[in-house]
Motif scaffolding. Structure first.
Motif, PDB file in Angstrom:
ATOM      1  N   TYR A  11       5.058  26.633 -37.626  1.00  0.00           N
ATOM      2  CA  TYR A  11       5.648  25.373 -39.005  1.00  0.00           C
ATOM      3  C   TYR A  11       5.284  26.096 -40.134  1.00  0.00           C
ATOM      4  O   TYR A  11       4.358  26.775 -40.284  1.00  0.00           O
ATOM      5  N   TRP A  12       6.321  25.464 -41.020  1.00  0.00           N
ATOM      6  CA  TRP A  12       6.627  26.480 -42.304  1.00  0.00           C
ATOM      7  C   TRP A  12       5.141  26.544 -43.155  1.00  0.00           C
ATOM      8  O   TRP A  12       4.876  27.437 -43.729  1.00  0.00           O
ATOM      9  N   ARG A  13       4.237  25.482 -43.024  1.00  0.00           N
ATOM     10  CA  ARG A  13       2.951  25.454 -43.959  1.00  0.00           C
ATOM     11  C   ARG A  13       1.798  25.872 -43.094  1.00  0.00           C
ATOM     12  O   ARG A  13       0.748  25.694 -43.606  1.00  0.00           O
ATOM     13  N   SER A  14       1.743  26.109 -41.800  1.00  0.00           N
ATOM     14  CA  SER A  14       0.931  26.444 -40.992  1.00  0.00           C
ATOM     15  C   SER A  14       0.214  27.817 -41.430  1.00  0.00           C
ATOM     16  O   SER A  14       0.915  28.770 -41.459  1.00  0.00           O
ATOM     17  N   SER A  15      -0.894  27.848 -41.874  1.00  0.00           N
ATOM     18  CA  SER A  15      -1.477  29.242 -42.526  1.00  0.00           C
ATOM     19  C   SER A  15      -1.561  30.127 -41.060  1.00  0.00           C
ATOM     20  O   SER A  15      -1.540  31.260 -41.115  1.00  0.00           O
ATOM     21  N   ALA A  16      -1.986  29.559 -39.868  1.00  0.00           N
ATOM     22  CA  ALA A  16      -2.329  30.623 -38.913  1.00  0.00           C
ATOM     23  C   ALA A  16      -0.840  30.954 -38.355  1.00  0.00           C
ATOM     24  O   ALA A  16      -0.844  32.500 -38.094  1.00  0.00           O
ATOM     25  N   ALA A  17       0.039  30.029 -38.460  1.00  0.00           N
ATOM     26  CA  ALA A  17       1.627  30.761 -38.361  1.00  0.00           C
ATOM     27  C   ALA A  17       2.064  31.810 -39.346  1.00  0.00           C
ATOM     28  O   ALA A  17       2.526  32.747 -38.917  1.00  0.00           O
ATOM     29  N   TYR A  18       1.463  31.456 -40.526  1.00  0.00           N
ATOM     30  CA  TYR A  18       1.876  32.202 -41.631  1.00  0.00           C
ATOM     31  C   TYR A  18       1.344  33.717 -41.534  1.00  0.00           C
ATOM     32  O   TYR A  18       1.811  34.698 -41.477  1.00  0.00           O
ATOM     33  N   ARG A  19       0.116  33.735 -40.936  1.00  0.00           N
ATOM     34  CA  ARG A  19      -0.408  35.075 -40.539  1.00  0.00           C
ATOM     35  C   ARG A  19       0.290  36.050 -39.501  1.00  0.00           C
ATOM     36  O   ARG A  19       0.489  37.143 -39.923  1.00  0.00           O
ATOM     37  N   VAL A  20       0.837  35.400 -38.483  1.00  0.00           N
ATOM     38  CA  VAL A  20       1.573  36.152 -37.748  1.00  0.00           C
ATOM     39  C   VAL A  20       3.029  36.696 -38.078  1.00  0.00           C
ATOM     40  O   VAL A  20       3.372  37.310 -37.792  1.00  0.00           O
ATOM     41  N   ARG A  21       3.535  35.638 -39.019  1.00  0.00           N
ATOM     42  CA  ARG A  21       4.684  35.961 -39.678  1.00  0.00           C
ATOM     43  C   ARG A  21       4.528  37.398 -40.526  1.00  0.00           C
ATOM     44  O   ARG A  21       5.362  38.330 -40.532  1.00  0.00           O
ATOM     45  N   ILE A  22       3.496  37.296 -41.099  1.00  0.00           N
ATOM     46  CA  ILE A  22       3.235  38.408 -41.808  1.00  0.00           C
ATOM     47  C   ILE A  22       3.053  39.789 -41.183  1.00  0.00           C
ATOM     48  O   ILE A  22       3.753  40.796 -41.176  1.00  0.00           O
ATOM     49  N   GLY A  23       2.327  39.657 -39.902  1.00  0.00           N
ATOM     50  CA  GLY A  23       2.154  40.726 -39.089  1.00  0.00           C
ATOM     51  C   GLY A  23       3.554  41.244 -38.398  1.00  0.00           C
ATOM     52  O   GLY A  23       3.642  42.485 -38.254  1.00  0.00           O
ATOM     53  N   LEU A  24       4.433  40.080 -38.002  1.00  0.00           N
ATOM     54  CA  LEU A  24       5.608  40.712 -37.440  1.00  0.00           C
ATOM     55  C   LEU A  24       6.659  41.403 -38.586  1.00  0.00           C
ATOM     56  O   LEU A  24       7.245  42.285 -38.256  1.00  0.00           O
ATOM     57  N   ASN A  25       6.417  40.864 -39.676  1.00  0.00           N
ATOM     58  CA  ASN A  25       7.265  41.337 -40.729  1.00  0.00           C
ATOM     59  C   ASN A  25       6.978  42.777 -41.102  1.00  0.00           C
ATOM     60  O   ASN A  25       7.335  43.728 -41.357  1.00  0.00           O
ATOM     61  N   LEU A  26       5.297  43.173 -41.251  1.00  0.00           N
ATOM     62  CA  LEU A  26       4.900  44.480 -41.556  1.00  0.00           C
ATOM     63  C   LEU A  26       5.180  45.420 -40.478  1.00  0.00           C
ATOM     64  O   LEU A  26       5.355  46.435 -40.610  1.00  0.00           O
ATOM     65  N   LYS A  27       5.557  44.963 -39.203  1.00  0.00           N
ATOM     66  CA  LYS A  27       5.776  45.928 -38.111  1.00  0.00           C
ATOM     67  C   LYS A  27       7.369  45.900 -37.916  1.00  0.00           C
ATOM     68  O   LYS A  27       7.861  46.514 -37.061  1.00  0.00           O
ATOM     69  N   SER A  28       8.029  45.259 -38.870  1.00  0.00           N
ATOM     70  CA  SER A  28       9.542  45.254 -38.871  1.00  0.00           C
ATOM     71  C   SER A  28      10.124  44.743 -37.512  1.00  0.00           C
ATOM     72  O   SER A  28      11.173  45.364 -37.100  1.00  0.00           O
ATOM     73  N   LEU A  29       9.634  43.817 -36.870  1.00  0.00           N
ATOM     74  CA  LEU A  29       9.924  43.181 -35.756  1.00  0.00           C
ATOM     75  C   LEU A  29      10.718  41.958 -35.896  1.00  0.00           C
ATOM     76  O   LEU A  29      10.293  41.052 -36.428  1.00  0.00           O
ATOM     77  N   PRO A  30      12.156  41.944 -35.538  1.00  0.00           N
ATOM     78  CA  PRO A  30      12.667  40.964 -35.485  1.00  0.00           C
ATOM     79  C   PRO A  30      12.254  39.595 -34.623  1.00  0.00           C
ATOM     80  O   PRO A  30      11.956  40.133 -33.381  1.00  0.00           O
ATOM     81  N   TYR A  31      12.330  38.430 -35.032  1.00  0.00           N
ATOM     82  CA  TYR A  31      12.009  37.400 -34.168  1.00  0.00           C
ATOM     83  C   TYR A  31      12.850  36.174 -34.385  1.00  0.00           C
ATOM     84  O   TYR A  31      13.373  35.871 -35.386  1.00  0.00           O
ATOM     85  N   GLU A  32      12.804  35.118 -33.317  1.00  0.00           N
ATOM     86  CA  GLU A  32      13.354  33.797 -33.619  1.00  0.00           C
ATOM     87  C   GLU A  32      12.224  32.864 -33.772  1.00  0.00           C
ATOM     88  O   GLU A  32      11.101  32.822 -33.219  1.00  0.00           O
ATOM     89  N   THR A  33      12.418  31.972 -34.789  1.00  0.00           N
ATOM     90  CA  THR A  33      11.768  30.950 -35.159  1.00  0.00           C
ATOM     91  C   THR A  33      12.264  29.733 -34.357  1.00  0.00           C
ATOM     92  O   THR A  33      13.054  29.285 -34.515  1.00  0.00           O
ATOM     93  N   VAL A  34      10.962  29.300 -33.753  1.00  0.00           N
ATOM     94  CA  VAL A  34      11.037  27.700 -33.258  1.00  0.00           C
ATOM     95  C   VAL A  34      10.172  26.597 -33.876  1.00  0.00           C
ATOM     96  O   VAL A  34       9.031  26.720 -33.637  1.00  0.00           O
ATOM     97  N   PRO A  35      10.827  25.929 -34.827  1.00  0.00           N
ATOM     98  CA  PRO A  35      10.223  25.160 -35.507  1.00  0.00           C
ATOM     99  C   PRO A  35       9.447  24.015 -34.809  1.00  0.00           C
ATOM    100  O   PRO A  35      10.124  23.517 -33.818  1.00  0.00           O
ATOM    101  N   VAL A  36       7.966  23.885 -35.068  1.00  0.00           N
ATOM    102  CA  VAL A  36       7.204  22.941 -34.467  1.00  0.00           C
ATOM    103  C   VAL A  36       6.874  21.945 -35.648  1.00  0.00           C
ATOM    104  O   VAL A  36       6.008  22.357 -36.294  1.00  0.00           O
ATOM    105  N   HIS A  37       7.347  20.617 -35.914  1.00  0.00           N
ATOM    106  CA  HIS A  37       7.160  19.982 -37.046  1.00  0.00           C
ATOM    107  C   HIS A  37       5.737  19.258 -36.740  1.00  0.00           C
ATOM    108  O   HIS A  37       5.562  18.551 -35.768  1.00  0.00           O
ATOM    109  N   LEU A  38       4.736  19.432 -37.422  1.00  0.00           N
ATOM    110  CA  LEU A  38       3.294  19.192 -37.267  1.00  0.00           C
ATOM    111  C   LEU A  38       3.133  17.655 -37.825  1.00  0.00           C
ATOM    112  O   LEU A  38       2.047  17.113 -37.408  1.00  0.00           O
ATOM    113  N   ILE A  39       3.864  17.064 -38.445  1.00  0.00           N
ATOM    114  CA  ILE A  39       3.618  15.672 -39.007  1.00  0.00           C
ATOM    115  C   ILE A  39       4.809  14.857 -38.523  1.00  0.00           C
ATOM    116  O   ILE A  39       4.422  13.542 -37.992  1.00  0.00           O
TER     117      ILE A  39
END
Length: 221
Positions: A11-39
């Motif tokens: 979810y775009w504003r989830s801080s826990a998901a934000y952590r993982v996005r950073i890690g994936l980017n630091l590793k230069s790992l491509p990934y597919e985003t599956v949005p889960v709207h929390l509201i």
């Protein structure tokens, strides 16, 4: 190990998901985003379909092939063990302990107290007004950041980043929590080391690309 078929439930504003996005980017790992709207519609994380993905009804979830992984810090450690370069944890055991301690100060002590489901419980079950909910978040962020600032400031291991001069697991956790602090109007002037490190992190493309407003499910401004 091949990086194909990485799918991040986020979810775009989830801080826990934000952590993982950073890690994936630091590793230069491509990934597919599956949005889960929390509201929307009471929260898509509560749907029967998503409960099959994560019985906790939380994001993020990382799917790698047939494997489904939960809990952001555990996911980050999986990424580091599977794709070791660049490392998210230092080589020395005592330095790894410090990075984990900094990360857990955020992920275990600060973040759970200002999580969306906690604030929703205050609202739905106890009818706590918005100003009081905001004050709750501000209090616990300030408590946590006061300790975190002391752990970082003038410590011989603190460099450009939380530990030395390369971003680590701790920085992956720090930046999203500072984002949350700003959302709730926390006065960050008392935390110069935290804000200095955040600025250094956001200057890196991996952190910049992970910003909430740059996600595919973020609202159009």
């Amino acid at each position: 190990m091949a990086a194909e078929h990485l799918r991040l439930y986020s979810y775009w504003r989830s801080s826990a998901a934000y952590r993982v996005r950073i890690g994936l980017n630091l590793k230069s790992l491509p990934y597919e985003t599956v949005p889960v709207h929390l509201i929307r519609d009471g929260g898509e994380q509560h749907s029967a379909a998503f409960k099959q993905v994560n019985p906790q009804e939380l994001v993020p979830v990382l799917q790698h092939g047939d494997r489904v992984m939960r809990q952001s810090v555990a996911i980050l450690e999986y990424l580091d063990e599977t794709w070791p370069e660049p490392p998210l944890l230092p080589a020395a055991a005592r330095d790894r302990q410090r990075v984990r301690a900094l990360a857990q100060t955020i992920a275990c002590d600060i973040h759970p107290l200002n999580n969306l489901r906690v604030l929703q419980h205050f609202d739905r079950n106890w009818h706590v007004p918005q100003p009081e909910r905001d004050a709750w978040v501000q209090h616990w962020v300030q408590e946590g950041f006061t300790a975190l600032e002391a752990m970082l400031a003038d410590h011989p291991s603190t460099g450009t980043f939380c530990e030395g001069n390369s971003p680590t697991l701790a920085d992956c956790c720090l930046v999203p929590q500072v984002y949350n602090a700003r959302r709730f109007a926390v006065d960050l002037s008392k935390y110069p080391t935290i804000t200095r490190i955040e600025k250094a992190c956001l200057a890196l493309p991996a952190f910049d690309a992970a910003r909430p407003e740059k996600q595919p499910d973020a609202p159009v401004a």
